[in-house]
Design a protein around this motif. Structure first.
Motif, PDB file in Angstrom:
ATOM      1  N   LYS A  52       0.824  -1.210   0.000  1.00  9.14           N
ATOM      2  CA  LYS A  52       0.000   0.000   0.000  1.00  9.14           C
ATOM      3  C   LYS A  52       0.861   1.265   0.000  1.00  9.14           C
ATOM      4  N   THR A  53       2.005   1.207  -0.673  1.00  7.38           N
ATOM      5  CA  THR A  53       2.851   2.383  -0.803  1.00  7.38           C
ATOM      6  C   THR A  53       2.204   3.350  -1.783  1.00  7.38           C
ATOM      7  N   PRO A  54       2.242   4.664  -1.504  1.00  3.13           N
ATOM      8  CA  PRO A  54       1.726   5.621  -2.493  1.00  3.13           C
ATOM      9  C   PRO A  54       2.492   5.491  -3.810  1.00  3.13           C
ATOM     10  N   LYS A  55       1.781   5.727  -4.915  1.00  4.03           N
ATOM     11  CA  LYS A  55       2.350   5.464  -6.235  1.00  4.03           C
ATOM     12  C   LYS A  55       3.674   6.191  -6.449  1.00  4.03           C
ATOM     13  N   LYS A  56       3.703   7.476  -6.049  1.00  7.42           N
ATOM     14  CA  LYS A  56       4.886   8.289  -6.321  1.00  7.42           C
ATOM     15  C   LYS A  56       6.110   7.721  -5.589  1.00  7.42           C
ATOM     16  N   GLU A  57       5.869   7.377  -4.314  1.00  5.24           N
ATOM     17  CA  GLU A  57       6.966   6.832  -3.506  1.00  5.24           C
ATOM     18  C   GLU A  57       7.444   5.502  -4.106  1.00  5.24           C
ATOM     19  N   ALA A  58       6.486   4.674  -4.521  1.00  4.48           N
ATOM     20  CA  ALA A  58       6.842   3.376  -5.104  1.00  4.48           C
ATOM     21  C   ALA A  58       7.681   3.571  -6.360  1.00  4.48           C
ATOM     22  N   GLU A  59       7.323   4.593  -7.149  1.00  2.00           N
ATOM     23  CA  GLU A  59       8.081   4.841  -8.373  1.00  2.00           C
ATOM     24  C   GLU A  59       9.500   5.302  -8.065  1.00  2.00           C
ATOM     25  N   GLU A  60       9.626   6.123  -7.011  1.00  2.86           N
ATOM     26  CA  GLU A  60      10.972   6.568  -6.624  1.00  2.86           C
ATOM     27  C   GLU A  60      11.823   5.376  -6.190  1.00  2.86           C
ATOM     28  N   THR A  61      11.235   4.506  -5.358  1.00  8.07           N
ATOM     29  CA  THR A  61      11.956   3.306  -4.935  1.00  8.07           C
ATOM     30  C   THR A  61      12.355   2.471  -6.139  1.00  8.07           C
ATOM     31  N   ALA A  62      11.388   2.306  -7.067  1.00 13.42           N
ATOM     32  CA  ALA A  62      11.655   1.488  -8.246  1.00 13.42           C
ATOM     33  C   ALA A  62      12.820   2.062  -9.043  1.00 13.42           C
ATOM     34  N   MET A  63      12.822   3.392  -9.237  1.00 11.56           N
ATOM     35  CA  MET A  63      13.909   4.011  -9.996  1.00 11.56           C
ATOM     36  C   MET A  63      15.237   3.829  -9.268  1.00 11.56           C
ATOM     37  N   HIS A  64      15.193   3.882  -7.926  1.00 13.48           N
ATOM     38  CA  HIS A  64      16.405   3.683  -7.146  1.00 13.48           C
ATOM     39  C   HIS A  64      17.004   2.303  -7.438  1.00 13.48           C
ATOM     40  N   PHE A  65      16.135   1.281  -7.409  1.00 13.25           N
ATOM     41  CA  PHE A  65      16.666  -0.070  -7.619  1.00 13.25           C
ATOM     42  C   PHE A  65      17.007  -0.332  -9.082  1.00 13.25           C
ATOM     43  N   LEU A  66      16.249   0.307  -9.998  1.00 12.38           N
ATOM     44  CA  LEU A  66      16.599   0.151 -11.407  1.00 12.38           C
ATOM     45  C   LEU A  66      17.955   0.788 -11.688  1.00 12.38           C
ATOM     46  N   THR A  67      18.244   1.882 -10.998  1.00 14.39           N
ATOM     47  CA  THR A  67      19.567   2.501 -11.134  1.00 14.39           C
ATOM     48  C   THR A  67      20.624   1.574 -10.570  1.00 14.39           C
ATOM     49  N   LYS A  68      20.282   0.928  -9.469  1.00 11.48           N
ATOM     50  CA  LYS A  68      21.224   0.011  -8.826  1.00 11.48           C
ATOM     51  C   LYS A  68      21.583  -1.153  -9.745  1.00 11.48           C
ATOM     52  N   VAL A  69      20.590  -1.667 -10.498  1.00  6.98           N
ATOM     53  CA  VAL A  69      20.904  -2.750 -11.437  1.00  6.98           C
ATOM     54  C   VAL A  69      21.298  -2.199 -12.804  1.00  6.98           C
ATOM     55  N   LYS A  70      21.480  -0.863 -12.874  1.00 10.53           N
ATOM     56  CA  LYS A  70      22.064  -0.173 -14.044  1.00 10.53           C
ATOM     57  C   LYS A  70      21.197  -0.181 -15.293  1.00 10.53           C
ATOM     58  N   ILE A  71      19.871  -0.133 -15.138  1.00  8.44           N
ATOM     59  CA  ILE A  71      19.038   0.049 -16.330  1.00  8.44           C
ATOM     60  C   ILE A  71      17.919   1.059 -16.084  1.00  8.44           C
TER      61      ILE A  71
ATOM     62  N   SER B  42      12.080  -7.630  -7.296  1.00 11.70           N
ATOM     63  CA  SER B  42      12.051  -8.257  -5.975  1.00 11.70           C
ATOM     64  C   SER B  42      12.543  -7.301  -4.908  1.00 11.70           C
ATOM     65  N   LEU B  43      13.606  -6.548  -5.224  1.00  8.70           N
ATOM     66  CA  LEU B  43      14.188  -5.648  -4.223  1.00  8.70           C
ATOM     67  C   LEU B  43      13.226  -4.544  -3.817  1.00  8.70           C
ATOM     68  N   CYS B  44      12.338  -4.148  -4.754  1.00  6.09           N
ATOM     69  CA  CYS B  44      11.391  -3.072  -4.456  1.00  6.09           C
ATOM     70  C   CYS B  44      10.493  -3.422  -3.279  1.00  6.09           C
ATOM     71  N   MET B  45      10.329  -4.705  -3.002  1.00  4.21           N
ATOM     72  CA  MET B  45       9.513  -5.101  -1.851  1.00  4.21           C
ATOM     73  C   MET B  45      10.343  -5.055  -0.571  1.00  4.21           C
ATOM     74  N   LYS B  46      11.591  -4.593  -0.660  1.00 10.37           N
ATOM     75  CA  LYS B  46      12.508  -4.531   0.473  1.00 10.37           C
ATOM     76  C   LYS B  46      12.526  -5.854   1.238  1.00 10.37           C
ATOM     77  N   PRO B  47      12.841  -6.950   0.536  1.00 12.14           N
ATOM     78  CA  PRO B  47      12.796  -8.252   1.202  1.00 12.14           C
ATOM     79  C   PRO B  47      13.995  -8.424   2.132  1.00 12.14           C
ATOM     80  N   ARG B  48      13.877  -9.309   3.120  1.00 11.29           N
ATOM     81  CA  ARG B  48      14.982  -9.573   4.018  1.00 11.29           C
ATOM     82  C   ARG B  48      15.791 -10.760   3.533  1.00 11.29           C
ATOM     83  N   ILE B  49      15.181 -11.552   2.651  1.00 15.06           N
ATOM     84  CA  ILE B  49      15.835 -12.742   2.129  1.00 15.06           C
ATOM     85  C   ILE B  49      15.585 -12.778   0.615  1.00 15.06           C
ATOM     86  N   MET B  50      16.609 -13.176  -0.136  1.00 22.05           N
ATOM     87  CA  MET B  50      16.397 -13.327  -1.583  1.00 22.05           C
ATOM     88  C   MET B  50      16.692 -14.762  -1.997  1.00 22.05           C
TER      89      MET B  50
END
Lengths: 430, 261
Positions: free
Chosen positions: B126-145, B169-177
């Motif tokens: 239930k993350t607000p859309k904008k925040e979720a998009e920021e997180t997503a961009m953060h992790f997409l940057t991390k995986v370099k795309i 998967s990382l966008c869900m901030k998991p503790r285990i992968m």
């Protein structure tokens, strides 16, 4: 060293070959004809035969069409005007268009179904074209009640009560659904029925509050009846088909078997049989004196019929999805309804579009079967009042040609829309 | 390929005593076929475990049991303090804490890359859309795309798709992968970019269970290698010991087959 592999095996490319244009060949119409029409002796013969056949058909049909009579009061008039020459008697269309389109609907109220028809486009637009504002869906939700009020007339209180019932049911559903889906669903249904039951006592059926002249179901006919049946049955059978398809995949045996039995039974029975059941047999089971509208009975039967077919089409779409899509949804923690709504169904429905359109077009044309149980839809009107009248007895080609044309226009429209939609939804860029 | 002393030091520093996953006496059957036999495994927070073994040895099934994609019939699996039961709410909670990367990526083809990444955070967390998009961009940057965010999965190469799957998967901030053969479906040229992403993830201290045949990866980042055969854990050890001094004959045979050419 040249860039060709020579006798020795070792080879290293030293220069990259630049792309070169294709060989210049003759182009234009002559080339096209030689390739497509006269590429072999057999193809040449087929081309010549084809041209002859087209010529033959046009030479018969064109005079009939162009020389047609549009103004006459009976088939005898037509014959007098034509005086032995070839020509269609299209006067029957101008003379009887109101029967063909509206059946026995009161003439001074034609604006009501016409308005309902025009509003239908506004109601369907946000569903069919996803780039329109989502607020328009509110009108889509209200449209069935507006259309009922316009077409059948009567007091405005009846559709309003029905709308209130749905609204209360929905509110109760959203309140209870957190507890469990079953509580929400049955709670909602119970609340809606309660509202209708209580409302039925409060509202007098003969109330004249904002009343339009009431039109009996038996007076609704012509192409309007085909449209009403087609649109209503299709809109209801699509969601019902989705539910049946998902139910058939359910892990809960009771739900699964209810869906399987329903689908297999309905698919195994001809539609015409179901229509006879609606028309005749149901009357034996209903308590005497109840007046269960014939159009409503027919709608229920056609809807069930279409839903069973659509369910099987969608099941095909569901089966075509790789298991990994379900697993990906699961592994992200989406629950059943979320992963169905957001991941599985959008893809399964996209795969099912051609099949669903197939069912939709077939269903729309099958609405003419109601003429067999003496309802006066377009075909019923043609076969009954028009061809039976002494004035127009014998004008088969013109009338059935007109019916065919009307159906073709709508079915072709549906098919074009579906192809456009498939292109819109294409994301794999093959 | 010898590991640098630096890498070893930094590896051990991150492993804690906190238990992330506890599997006790777990058994699983497919019909009458006994796929997993008496599995006992404790995974500590921050550990990076590589599971290898011949095909059909049950390694994929094992990690799929951890997030209940497969049901086990006997024994107990505890993830992050929650014991897996047939309660659906319980399962959904564990799944949202455990990320999973599949062999065939399993991206959602009808959604853009960004939508793939924001879907679960928005609907499950239930993350607000904008925040979720920021997180997503953060992790997409991390995986370099990050520049592919508005494309559809079908337009990306296999390696890029797998990196998106990791970001999703990382966008869900998991503790285990969990990684189920993440590089097996990739062209050789693309394996490296995915492995690099996983190595980076390991350096950040993520608890990882990786089913893979990439022994180079195992040497470089794993602090435990598990060898499975016929549904059992045959041998587990630190990578150095495992590769240079395998104890069981079955392990020796397996290692000679995959390292011998």
């Amino acid at each position: 060293m040249s860039d060709k592999p020579a006798h020795n095996v070792a080879f290293v490319r030293e220069t990259t070959l630049p792309p070169s244009p294709p060989p210049v060949a003759e182009t234009g119409a002559i080339k096209w004809m030689r390739e497509n029409l006269f590429s072999s002796a057999f193809n040449s013969i087929m081309t010549i035969l084809g041209v002859l056949a087209v010529y033959q058909i046009l030479s018969l049909a064109l005079p009939w069409l162009l020389n047609g009579v549009w103004n006459a009061s009976s088939i005898r008039d037509c014959r007098e005007i034509l005086d032995g020459a070839t020509g269609g008697c299209f006067a029957v269309l101008t003379e009887r268009w109101h029967q063909l389109v509206f059946g026995r609907y009161p003439q001074d109220s034609y604006w009501r179904p016409t308005l309902a028809f025009l509003l239908m486009f506004a109601a369907f637009a946000p569903v069919l074209f996803s780039n329109l504002p989502k607020k328009m869906l509110i009108f889509t939700g209200l449209y069935p009640f507006i259309a009922y009020y316009l077409v059948w007339g009567g007091s405005v209180l009846v559709p309003i009560l029905s709308l209130v019932g749905f609204a209360v049911g929905y509110v109760v559903y959203t309140r209870l659904v957190d507890r469990s889906f079953a509580t929400g669903f049955f709670g909602g249904v119970a609340a809606a029925i309660a509202v209708w039951y209580i409302g039925g006592f409060i509202i007098n059926e003969d109330s004249t509050f904002l009343a339009l002249e009431q039109v009996e179901s038996r007076d609704i006919g012509g192409f309007m009846l085909n449209l009403i049946l087609g649109v209503v049955c299709l809109s209801v059978s699509l969601p019902l088909g989705i539910v049946l398809a998902l139910g058939r995949q359910s892990r809960m045996p009771i739900i699964k078997w209810i869906c399987v039995v329903f689908i297999e039974f309905i698919r195994g029975v001809p539609l015409i049989t179901l229509l006879f059941v609606a028309n005749v047999v149901l009357a034996y089971f209903l308590p005497p004196g109840t007046n269960f509208d014939l159009i409503l009975r027919v709608m229920i039967m056609i809807t069930m019929f279409a839903a069973a077919y659509i369910a099987e089409v969608i099941r095909g779409g569901l089966a075509a999805l790789p298991r990994g899509q379900y697993e990906a949804g699961d592994s992200l923690g989406l629950d059943y309804s979320q992963s169905m709504r957001l991941i599985i169904l959008p893809q399964a429905l996209k795969i099912s579009i051609p099949g669903i359109v197939n069912v939709a077009v077939g269903l729309f044309k099958d609405t003419t079967l109601v003429s067999v149980i003496s309802m006066f839809d377009l075909v019923g009107m043609v076969r009954g009042p028009i061809l039976a009248s002494t004035d127009w007895n014998g004008v088969y080609w013109e009338l059935f040609g007109f019916a065919a044309l009307l159906f073709f226009v709508f079915c072709y429209g549906i098919s074009q829309y579906s192809q456009w939609l498939e292109r819109q939804l294409q994301t794999d860029h093959r | 390929m010898a590991m640098t002393d630096d890498a070893i030091a930094h590896m051990d520093a991150k492993v804690s005593d906190e238990v992330a996953i506890e599997i006790e006496n777990m058994n699983k059957w497919y019909g009458t076929f006994h796929v997993l036999r008496d599995i006992n495994l404790t995974v500590y927070s921050g550990e990076r475990i590589v599971i290898c073994g011949p095909s059909g040895s049950g390694k994929s099934t094992l990690i799929r049991c951890i997030n209940a994609l497969e049901e086990h019939q006997q024994g107990r699996i505890t993830v992050d303090g929650t014991t897996l039961s047939s309660d659906i709410k319980n399962i959904d909670r564990i799944r949202s804490e455990v990320g999973m990367v599949f062999q065939h990526f399993n991206l959602f083809p009808h959604l853009t890359i960004l939508e793939n990444c924001t879907l679960a955070p928005i609907w499950v967390r239930k993350t607000p859309k904008k925040e979720a998009e920021e997180t997503a961009m953060h992790f997409l940057t991390k995986v370099k795309i990050p520049e592919q965010a508005d494309k559809y999965p079908g337009q990306l190469s296999g390696g890029q798709q797998q990196r998106v799957a990791i970001a999703r998967s990382l966008c869900m901030k998991p503790r285990i992968m969990l990684f189920d053969e993440p590089t097996s479906a990739l062209d050789p040229e693309m394996i490296k970019e995915v492995l690099d992403t996983m190595i980076e993830l390991a350096e950040d201290g993520m608890t990882m269970l990786v089913v893979t045949h990439e022994m180079g990866f195992a040497r470089q980042v794993a602090n435990r290698v598990i060898f499975m055969d016929e549904g059992q854990i045959v041998e587990q050890n630190e990578p150095e010991e495992f590769f240079h001094n395998p104890k069981s004959d079955r392990t020796k045979l397996f290692l000679s087959q995959i390292l011998g050419h």
